[in-house]
Structures are given as structure tokens and as C-alpha cells.
Scaffold this active site. Structure first.
Site, short mmCIF file in Angstrom:
data_model
loop_
_atom_site.label_atom_id
_atom_site.label_comp_id
_atom_site.label_asym_id
_atom_site.label_seq_id
_atom_site.Cartn_x
_atom_site.Cartn_y
_atom_site.Cartn_z
N TYR A 159 52.74 44.00 18.99
CA TYR A 159 52.55 43.24 20.23
C TYR A 159 53.93 42.93 20.81
CZ TYR A 159 51.67 39.28 23.32
OH TYR A 159 51.64 38.44 24.41
N GLU A 186 52.93 42.45 29.34
CA GLU A 186 52.46 42.39 27.96
C GLU A 186 51.97 43.76 27.49
OE1 GLU A 186 49.68 39.12 26.01
OE2 GLU A 186 48.45 40.70 26.87
#
Ligand code: GDP
Ligand code: MN
Length: 383
Positions: A101, A189
Site C-alpha cells: 500500500y 493512493e
């Protein structure tokens, strides 16, 4: 403005962030033809602006044209958390060794950017933050200092990414930072950021929110605006420059100030009603704005009553009242209106409104009573 995954990936590409080759498709036939070009195996991905598409069945691997046909047919038209899929992104499937992530966002309380990296990607990052907060490496970035190569290297090591992935991940983080800053993002993101079995690091998903305040310096954002909203009410509100969010209830709401608009929605819920929208007409609340707001709410066929909640500050009560009366002259309103007017010169405003009681305009002194009245009227007017 939120981007679709495929738009986010196109945005990433401009800044040199590696993504898988692919293309968009709006029909099953297009999906097959894109897949043929991209090369098998492919992933068929629902394009909706909501997370958790994978869990909902909106992301499927396909080995051949028959499988693409089947998955594209299943996914197009699928409802994912209230978002209907009209478009697919088809990309070359990746062989995943690890899912990470990475993101940049703004930490308003710290007045700095925040970079987050984790070796536990792929899943809902909020879950990781709850269950294992130490698994997310974080770093505040002062916009004046920028984001150094050292910071990037430290972060990927701290997050515990695979040794072989670190250099590429650190370089990717720096590109993501440039994309975030120069691209005027509120959020950039990547979840998952993957390490492939053949040792490459790239973005498998993209969640990008652009900062609307920077729109003036990005003529290229037009293409994103064009696909932005499919809710006709929201499109009309946007054209009129109103802060509007469509909801699925039946009491139309107009308030001045975002906080007041939100509490108005809450109070309507509290008395058993359901708000049809959130609408903040801003500080001025003049006749033109009021007419625009009423026009947008009037276009919503689920609306059965309208609740106007205005607290006069600099805007005086009689101006607001005159605005409403004038607006009612311009727009033929289908639903009864309940107004709660308070603050500066409220008495005078209410006197003006009282003269128009016969035209379906009721003035009620408190917010809770106004919400009750609007809810009751809405229920009476339900077919
Ligand atoms: P989200 O569920 O909306 O966040 O959609 P993602 O694009 O993040 O995909 C969800 C999951 O699908 C990923 O975490 C992967 O596990 C899987 N996935 C997506 N693309 C591929 C791919 O190219 N290959 C493989 N093996 N899995 C993929
Ligand atoms: Mn994802």
C-alpha cells in the site's frame, strides 16, 4: 473530484508511475476486442468510484475471449454499493508476489502532507490501521522541504517491503509525490502496489482525488469532469455553482452553511424523515441563489416537501425572505415549502413570508419543528 481507476492510472502514467497496459470498454464486444489487443490473461475491472470492487465480484481474471465475454457481461450493469457499472477497464493480468500500500494525502491538522506505506496492501487499509497500526509506516512531509530520496528509502524499509522491491518502490514513491504535488491531488493512493513474481513494482489500482480549487490551472481536467457525475441533479447543481449532494430521501433541504445543512439533514432523520439531498447555498443566500437551489430540488422527483433552514448573519432575514418569494415567482415549485428563518432581522423576514402562506410557504420558528412539519407534509404528499 474523484477519478475512476483507469483515469487515475492515466494520471499516474504521466508522472512515470508504472501501470499495466490496458484499455476501457463500455460493451462486451469492446471488452473482448481490448483484451485481444492487450494480450491474455487479462483482468476485467468494474469502473465505479467506490472501493471493495474485488470483494463485490467486480474484478475478474480471464484467460481467453470466452471468459472476457462472460465476465464483462456479468460486471456491466452490476450494482456495487449503489454504483452501477457502465464502463470496464481491461488490463494485462499481473503475477503477484506481494501486495503493498502507498499513498500521499493531506494531514490538515499537521498542516503537512502525509505519506503512508505498508507491506499489508490489497486489503482495506482502514482495517489494517485498526488491527495493526504499526504495519503502516508514516511520514509527514513539509511542502517546503519536499520529499527526499532518503525519506522514500527509509519509508519502504520501515514498512518492511521485500528487499528486492525497495529500490523500485522508493523511486515510485518519489514519482507519486510529484504526481500528488504537481498534479494537485488531495489523495493519490495505490492499493495494491504490487511486487511481481518477476521482480517488478507497479500500481495495480489507483485512487486519485483532484483538488477542485486547482481546477483553474488544469485545462486537461476537462476530460475528467466530462465523466464525473451521472446523477442529473448533481450535474444541474454543479452548473449552478451549488454545493449539492444527492441523497435518496424525500425531504428537499436548503440551508446556508455546510454545518447547518448537515445538521438539518440529521434533524430530518431524527424526526423520521429522509433527506433528499444536502444543499448549502452559502452565505449570501440571495434571490438568484435561492431560485437556483429551488430549481435543482424541484427537479428531483422524489422530493415531497422542501425544508429551508436559514440562519441570518450578515445576510438579513428580510433579504432572505424576499429572495425566497422572488425565487418562487421564477420557479414553479411542485412541493410545499417549510422555512425556518432565524438570526438577523428574522422577525421582519417572517412577516414577509407570512404574506405568502397561501402559496404553500409555511414559516416555522424552530429547526426541530420545521423538520417535523416538513416530514409530515412529505408523508401526506406521498402518492
Ligand atoms: P478494489 O477491490 O476496488 O480495491 O480493486 P483492486 O484493483 O485493488 O483489485 C482487488 C484485488 O484484485 C487486488 O488486491 C488483487 O488481489 C486482485 N487483482 C487485481 N488485478 C490483478 C491482477 O492483474 N492479477 C492478479 N493475480 N490479481 C489481481
Ligand atoms: Mn484497491
Amino acid at each position: 473530484m474523484d477519478l475512476y481507476e483507469y483515469q487515475g492510472k492515466q494520471y499516474f502514467s504521466r508522472y512515470g508511475i508504472p501501470v499495466s497496459p490496458g484499455g476501457v470498454a463500455d460493451t462486451v464486444d469492446e471488452a473482448v476486442s481490448v483484451a485481444d489487443d492487450v494480450g491474455y490473461p487479462v483482468v476485467v475491472k468494474a469502473q465505479v468510484k467506490v472501493g471493495g470492487r474485488g470483494k463485490a465480484g467486480g474484478i475478474q481474471l480471464a484467460q481467453d475471449p470466452q471468459e472476457v465475454r462472460r465476465h464483462a457481461g456479468d460486471i456491466l450493469g452490476m450494482d456495487i454499493k449503489g454504483h452501477v457499472v457502465h464502463r470496464l477497464w481491461i488490463e494485462r493480468a499481473s503475477d503477484i508476489a506481494q501486495e503493498y500500500y502507498a499513498s500521499f494525502t493531506l494531514d490538515r491538522s499537521a498542516k503537512k502532507y502525509l505519506c503512508m506505506v505498508s507491506a499489508m496492501g490489497g486489503v482495506d487499509i482502514e482495517e489494517v490501521a485498526d488491527s495493526d497500526p504499526a504495519a503502516i509506516a508514516r511520514r509527514h512531509v513539509d511542502p517546503v522541504d519536499g520529499f527526499s530520496a532518503e525519506s522514500a528509502s527509509e519509508l519502504v524499509a520501515e514498512a518492511g517491503l521485500h528487499e528486492g522491491a525497495r529500490e523500485q518502490a522508493a523511486s515510485l514513491l518519489q514519482k507519486l509525490y510529484t504526481c500528488y504535488v504537481e498534479g494537485d491531488c488531495d489523495l493519490a493512493e495505490i492499493n495494491p502496489l504490487i511486487y511481481t513474481t518477476d521482480g517488478r513494482v507497479h500500481a495495480l489500482d489507483a485512487k486519485v482525488t483532484l483538488d477542485d480549487n486547482a481546477r483553474f490551472r488544469h485545462a486537461d481536467w476537462e476530460e475528467f469532469s466530462a465523466t464525473e457525475t451521472t446523477d442529473p441533479r448533481e450535474r444541474l447543481a454543479k452548473e449552478k455553482g451549488l454545493q449539492y449532494v444527492g441523497l435518496d430521501g424525500f425531504v428537499g433541504i436548503i440551508a446556508n452553511g455546510a454545518g447547518l445543512a448537515m445538521s438539518t439533514c440529521d434533524v430530518v432523520e431524527q424526526v423520521g424523515g429522509k433527506p433528499a439531498n444536502f444543499l448549502d447555498i452559502g452565505g449570501g443566500a440571495n434571490a438568484a441563489q435561492m431560485a437556483n437551489a429551488l430549481e435543482v430540488i424541484n427537479s428531483d422527483e422524489n422530493v415531497r416537501s422542501i425544508l429551508i433552514n436559514i440562519f441570518g448573519g450578515i445576510t438579513r432575514g428580510e433579504e432572505v425572505a424576499n429572495g425566497i418569494v422572488e425565487a418562487m415567482g421564477r420557479v414553479q415549485i411542485a412541493s410545499p415549502i417549510v422555512i425556518r428563518l432565524d438570526g438577523t432581522n428574522a422577525e421582519e423576514g417572517r412577516r414577509i413570508l407570512a404574506d405568502h402562506a397561501a402559496e404553500g410557504l409555511e414559516s416555522v420558528p424552530t429547526m426541530i419543528e420545521a423538520a417535523r412539519r416538513a416530514t409530515a407534509l412529505a408523508k401526506e404528499h406521498r402518492p
